[in-house]
Design a protein around this motif. Structure first.
Motif, PDB file in Angstrom:
ATOM      1  N   GLY A  36      17.804   8.444  32.162  1.00  0.00           N
ATOM      2  CA  GLY A  36      17.486   7.038  31.945  1.00  0.00           C
ATOM      3  C   GLY A  36      15.995   6.778  31.926  1.00  0.00           C
ATOM      4  N   ARG A  37      15.272   7.458  32.790  1.00  0.00           N
ATOM      5  CA  ARG A  37      13.817   7.278  32.822  1.00  0.00           C
ATOM      6  C   ARG A  37      13.197   7.673  31.482  1.00  0.00           C
ATOM      7  NH1 ARG A  37       9.390  10.287  33.772  1.00  0.00           N
ATOM      8  NH2 ARG A  37      10.586  12.201  34.053  1.00  0.00           N
ATOM      9  N   LEU A  38      13.608   8.800  30.947  1.00  0.00           N
ATOM     10  CA  LEU A  38      13.049   9.264  29.680  1.00  0.00           C
ATOM     11  C   LEU A  38      13.543   8.421  28.503  1.00  0.00           C
ATOM     12  CD1 LEU A  38      13.323  13.098  30.312  1.00  0.00           C
ATOM     13  CD2 LEU A  38      11.264  11.684  30.383  1.00  0.00           C
ATOM     14  N   PHE A  39      14.786   7.939  28.591  1.00  0.00           N
ATOM     15  CA  PHE A  39      15.287   7.041  27.555  1.00  0.00           C
ATOM     16  C   PHE A  39      14.459   5.750  27.525  1.00  0.00           C
ATOM     17  CE2 PHE A  39      17.976   3.485  26.239  1.00  0.00           C
ATOM     18  CZ  PHE A  39      18.403   3.922  24.999  1.00  0.00           C
ATOM     19  N   GLY A  40      14.146   5.223  28.690  1.00  0.00           N
ATOM     20  CA  GLY A  40      13.310   4.030  28.749  1.00  0.00           C
ATOM     21  C   GLY A  40      11.933   4.269  28.172  1.00  0.00           C
ATOM     22  N   ARG A  41      11.385   5.457  28.387  1.00  0.00           N
ATOM     23  CA  ARG A  41      10.080   5.791  27.812  1.00  0.00           C
ATOM     24  C   ARG A  41      10.144   5.760  26.284  1.00  0.00           C
ATOM     25  NH1 ARG A  41       7.371  11.328  29.687  1.00  0.00           N
ATOM     26  NH2 ARG A  41       7.420  10.116  31.623  1.00  0.00           N
ATOM     27  N   VAL A  42      11.174   6.392  25.724  1.00  0.00           N
ATOM     28  CA  VAL A  42      11.314   6.410  24.266  1.00  0.00           C
ATOM     29  C   VAL A  42      11.480   4.992  23.726  1.00  0.00           C
ATOM     30  CG1 VAL A  42      12.739   7.216  22.341  1.00  0.00           C
ATOM     31  CG2 VAL A  42      12.273   8.745  24.254  1.00  0.00           C
ATOM     32  N   ALA A  66      10.285  13.492  25.442  1.00  0.00           N
ATOM     33  CA  ALA A  66      11.258  12.711  26.209  1.00  0.00           C
ATOM     34  C   ALA A  66      12.670  12.928  25.696  1.00  0.00           C
ATOM     35  CB  ALA A  66      10.896  11.221  26.152  1.00  0.00           C
ATOM     36  N   VAL A  67      12.837  13.026  24.378  1.00  0.00           N
ATOM     37  CA  VAL A  67      14.167  13.282  23.814  1.00  0.00           C
ATOM     38  C   VAL A  67      14.684  14.636  24.290  1.00  0.00           C
ATOM     39  CG1 VAL A  67      15.424  13.729  21.671  1.00  0.00           C
ATOM     40  CG2 VAL A  67      13.839  11.802  21.804  1.00  0.00           C
ATOM     41  N   THR A  68      13.820  15.633  24.295  1.00  0.00           N
ATOM     42  CA  THR A  68      14.220  16.948  24.808  1.00  0.00           C
ATOM     43  C   THR A  68      14.594  16.859  26.285  1.00  0.00           C
ATOM     44  OG1 THR A  68      12.746  18.051  23.232  1.00  0.00           O
ATOM     45  CG2 THR A  68      13.490  19.339  25.121  1.00  0.00           C
ATOM     46  N   GLY A  69      13.830  16.087  27.041  1.00  0.00           N
ATOM     47  CA  GLY A  69      14.131  15.925  28.465  1.00  0.00           C
ATOM     48  C   GLY A  69      15.454  15.234  28.709  1.00  0.00           C
ATOM     49  N   VAL A  70      15.804  14.262  27.869  1.00  0.00           N
ATOM     50  CA  VAL A  70      17.106  13.601  28.002  1.00  0.00           C
ATOM     51  C   VAL A  70      18.233  14.605  27.800  1.00  0.00           C
ATOM     52  CG1 VAL A  70      18.657  11.913  26.948  1.00  0.00           C
ATOM     53  CG2 VAL A  70      16.274  11.314  27.342  1.00  0.00           C
TER      54      VAL A  70
END
Length: 427
Positions: free
Chosen positions: A201-207, A246-250
């Motif tokens: 969720g954190r990385l999705f919010g960043r994107v 961030a997409v890779t991290g998700v």
């Protein structure tokens, strides 16, 4: 409807599209049942991910119900998501929509600069925030973390300067989405997934924050409005790198969580998120920049048509295949009319009700006057044609338009895990 995840009907299989629509309708009906018809305005494509995450962890059993005919579904019934997952998605959507309205009022954007509109918008925003908090408490979610993130966002933006990391600006959004994603594990009865989903969720919010900034970049620069990329001096190349990371991290975070059926979640949070990044940067990227086609309307470099050999691509694009003469290559022929399924009229009686057969698409286009055009616009909005019908006729000009929810930016999937985004269309 709004949101960065807008699946193309040609990328999702029939079963995945049915599941996606079930969560979209479930969110809409949860808003209506708990808070009235006006609350349905906050239905959005990203909010349904919360409902999908709950179902992916807990399974479908007891989490679907039959719904009556709806214009969005061509006046057909369907099984839609229900229960705490849909209500959690509704709570998050209400609070975030309230914050978005407040932000527009504070910035004086468009109609919100007028006092009567701003006053009414504040009343609606306050009501949505209260309704979201009430629904959140019903499913054990404290929406105060979302409200606090919104308040801190304004302070962070005021303190941003050239040289400030853009990640400092996106932090409140990351915190809010992390809390919402993590609580899906609590609702689904899988507390062990909280850390992994909070990271996703954190990385999705960043994107989501960065893509919103990239989409608004040209307009904000023209108007002199605040934009995180302009305020911090972050260029498009760095923003693209952060989004890709961030997409890779998700994707990696989702692998650490346990699901009963993660097919839809994987399609939305991995592949559709990748497509969202490609779509946004393809629209605004400078010409010639790797991975960013550069001009609005150009195709993504991952499009199947553009991966073909040169002679095959020339035939597809309607270019002359004659060898270049002494004066150079012949001028390109006019582009062939689109053949993609997304450009096909979807007015077949067995697929759509009468709502989708008017206004008609005619050739040459039918021009409508002011009054008739206004009625056509209201009718198209009321029957969801501008979101789902593709193409749909312009209310006044009659010219075909691409719907807001079905832009085809298809690519190919090489993850080896699914076939959810293999697209047969000629982009």
């Amino acid at each position: 409807m709004f949101g960065i995840i807008r699946p193309c009907r040609n990328r999702l299989s029939d079963s995945l599209r049915t599941a996606w629509l079930a969560h979209l309708c479930g969110l809409c009906l949860a808003l209506r049942d708990d808070h009235g018809q006006l609350a349905r305005l906050v239905t959005n494509y990203d909010g349904l991910v919360v409902s999908a995450l709950v179902e992916a962890q807990a399974g479908q059993r007891g989490r679907r119900r039959s719904a009556g005919p709806c214009a969005l579904r061509g006046m057909r019934g369907a099984d839609v998501a229900r229960g705490e997952g849909a209500r959690l998605a509704a709570a998050v959507s209400l609070v975030l929509a309230s914050a978005k309205v407040d932000d527009h009022v504070a910035d004086g954007d468009g109609l919100f600069a007028r006092r009567p509109v701003a006053g009414s918008a504040r009343v609606v925003a306050r009501r949505w925030a209260e309704q979201g908090a009430r629904t959140g408490r019903a499913v054990g979610f404290d929406t105060a973390v979302l409200v606090d993130a919104v308040r801190r966002q304004q302070d962070v933006e005021r303190g941003a300067r050239l040289g400030t990391s853009v990640l400092d600006v996106t932090e409140p959004t990351e915190t809010a989405t992390a809390a919402a994603f993590a609580h899906t594990a609590v609702v689904a009865g899988r507390p062990g997934n909280q850390d992994a989903l909070a990271e996703a969720g954190r990385l999705f919010g960043r994107v989501a924050h960065l893509l919103d900034a990239v989409e608004d970049l040209a307009e904000d620069e023209r108007l002199g409005a605040w934009n995180p990329l302009l305020a911090t001096g972050t260029d498009l190349a760095e923003a693209r790198r952060l989004c890709d990371d961030a997409v890779t991290g998700v994707a990696l975070a989702l692998k650490d969580a346990e699901f009963i059926d993660d097919e839809l979640v994987h399609a939305l949070l991995v592949h559709e998120l990748q497509h969202a990044v490609r779509r946004v940067f393809a629209q605004v990227g400078p010409p010639g920049q790797p991975g960013q086609p550069g001009q609005p309307g150009q195709h993504d470099s991952t499009c199947p048509v553009h991966d073909r050999p040169d002679d095959q691509r020339r035939a597809t694009e309607g270019l002359s295949e004659q060898p270049p003469g002494p004066d150079g290559p012949p001028p390109p022929a006019p582009p062939a009319p689109p053949k993609s399924p997304r450009h096909a009229l979807r007015d077949e009686p067995e697929r759509r009700c009468l709502c989708w057969r008017w206004p008609k698409l005619t050739k040459p286009p039918t021009t409508r006057g002011l009054v008739v055009g206004c009625f056509a616009l209201l009718y198209e909005c009321g029957t969801c044609q501008q979101c789902l019908r593709d193409p749909f006729p312009g209310a006044w000009t009659g010219k075909w338009r691409v719907s807001c929810g079905n832009g085809c930016d298809c690519g190919t999937c090489d993850c080896g895990q699914c076939d959810c985004c293999c697209c047969p269309c000629d982009c």
